[in-house]
Design a protein around this motif. Structure first.
Motif: not given
Length: 282
Positions: A249-268
């Motif tokens: 996801i981060a690679l396709r969005l071209g965003c910095h991994p530590f600033q991306s709000s679209l990267i969610q925490k793992p859950q299940s």
């Protein structure tokens, strides 16, 4: 991504960055795709090429290494990191001929003056991240044919369907596939940042990460950064599946991994257990 180191031979003789020489995906069943050794010679003859491959496959690294080497050899060269319109192409041409005074000129007159300089001394233009080619951009490329400038258009293409769709837009240009990096090279990229970036990966976790990378060094470097995030670790377990999905996801969005709000925490997603030795993670 840091620029790849160049091999000892001259680029005009067919040498290329070490990270591009291997081409296996890491298994015996998937063989390397050969990378043409005469690519620099073809550019010197004024050919226009399309360099394609998936996101993170090393196209940008190769273009910047090529641009640096051409500059050391004294050949005019310009690079556009993002090619979204005719203005980006014009600026790359201006970078190839910095001695030409284009201050105060319109874009059209600027291109005419720079093309005149290219007639006297042919150069090389490198256009990275080309998303589309409109009529004006096609006309610009057509005007530089005939030995005025060698050109590479780098396109992000992932899968045969996307490749065929883009071939219809550039039917007259030769296409060059970006080779996959070998498993050994990907493993070196993964551990290049040291133990802090890749804390105690088990062989099973490492194999799963390299398999998901699909021969893409840029993907692996981004994954190594994400490994430093606590969100992917719980006690002594690593959520490898979530890590790989968020890297994509981060690679396709071209965003910095530590600033991306679209990267969610793992859950299940079930994790892979980390090996321990005497209670301490290995």
């Amino acid at each position: 991504m840091s620029p790849a180191r160049l091999s000892r031979g001259r680029l005009t003789g067919g040498a290329m960055p070490r990270s591009l020489r291997g081409a296996g995906a890491g298994t015996k069943r998937r063989r390397a795709r050969p990378f043409p050794v005469d690519i620099a010679e073809r550019l010197a003859r004024g050919e226009h090429l399309v360099l394609y491959g998936p996101l993170g496959s090393g196209k940008s690294t190769f273009l910047h290494a090529l641009h640096a080497r051409l500059g050391r050899e004294g050949r005019p060269s310009g690079i556009a990191d993002a090619t979204t319109g005719l203005g980006d192409m014009t600026q790359a041409l201006a970078r190839a001929y910095p001695e030409v005074d284009v201050a105060g000129l319109t874009q059209r007159r600027m291109r005419a003056r720079l093309a005149a300089a290219a007639e006297l001394r042919a150069g090389v233009l490198l256009f990275d991240h080309v998303h589309h080619l409109n009529t004006a951009m096609r006309g610009f490329l057509h005007g530089l044919r005939g030995g005025l400038a060698g050109i590479i258009l780098a396109l992000d293409v992932d899968g045969p369907r996307a490749r065929e769709a883009l071939r219809t837009r550039c039917p007259a240009l030769p296409w060059v596939a970006m080779p996959r990096s070998s498993a050994r090279q990907l493993r070196a990229y993964l551990h290049a940042a040291g133990p802090r970036a890749t804390p105690d990966l088990t062989p099973a976790q490492e194999r799963q990460i390299l398999r998901a990378a699909r021969g893409r060094p840029g993907w692996v470097r981004l994954c190594a950064l994400l490994l430093q995030e606590d969100r992917y670790w719980h006690d002594k377990t690593l959520y490898v599946t979530v890590l790989c999905a968020d890297t994509e996801i981060a690679l396709r969005l071209g965003c910095h991994p530590f600033q991306s709000s679209l990267i969610q925490k793992p859950q299940s997603t079930p994790p892979l257990e980390r090996r321990t030795r005497g209670g301490t993670p290995v």
